[in-house]
Design a protein around this motif. Sequence first.
Motif: not given
Length: 171
Positions: A141, A98-100, A112, A157, A110, A96
Amino acid sequence: MMLCFTLLALLCCGFTSAGVIQARSSSYSGEYGGGGGKRFSHSGNQLDGPITAIRIRVSRYYIIGIQVRYGKEWSEYRGGSAGDLEEIFLHPGESIVQATGKYKKYLRKLVFVTDKGRFFPFGKDTGTSFNAAPLYPGTVLRYISGSSGSVIDAIGFHWDNYPTSCPSCGK
């Protein structure tokens, strides 16, 4: 005064030539959400290996709970019991990057994103947006932290290099 500058210069040169200075790789994004719930951290779980799967429990309005698999070991489940359980698995070597998501008082959405171009959305598209990504190139991540009660109140994160060894991965 000149002696202090000379000593400082010698110390800096000595450490640099000895290879003691290392490039930074770890960074943190967050915390996104409200202030309620009980604190949690998966910092110890990252020793079991890279993130290989994630379970998310979602309701109509919130991210209810989360559980992450590190190597072959699942973390403790955090959150409530309502809603539907969804599960994703990463391909070997996939990470992973990026996480938005969105939040109001609680985590509502959420998403991923992996280094293989796959993305996994969970939850409802309403609230204040956030975009979490590593500060340093080539990092991924490694683990999450946050707070939870009957829902996920907040999430953070933690990014770092992909692990070089994984005792529980069976490699």
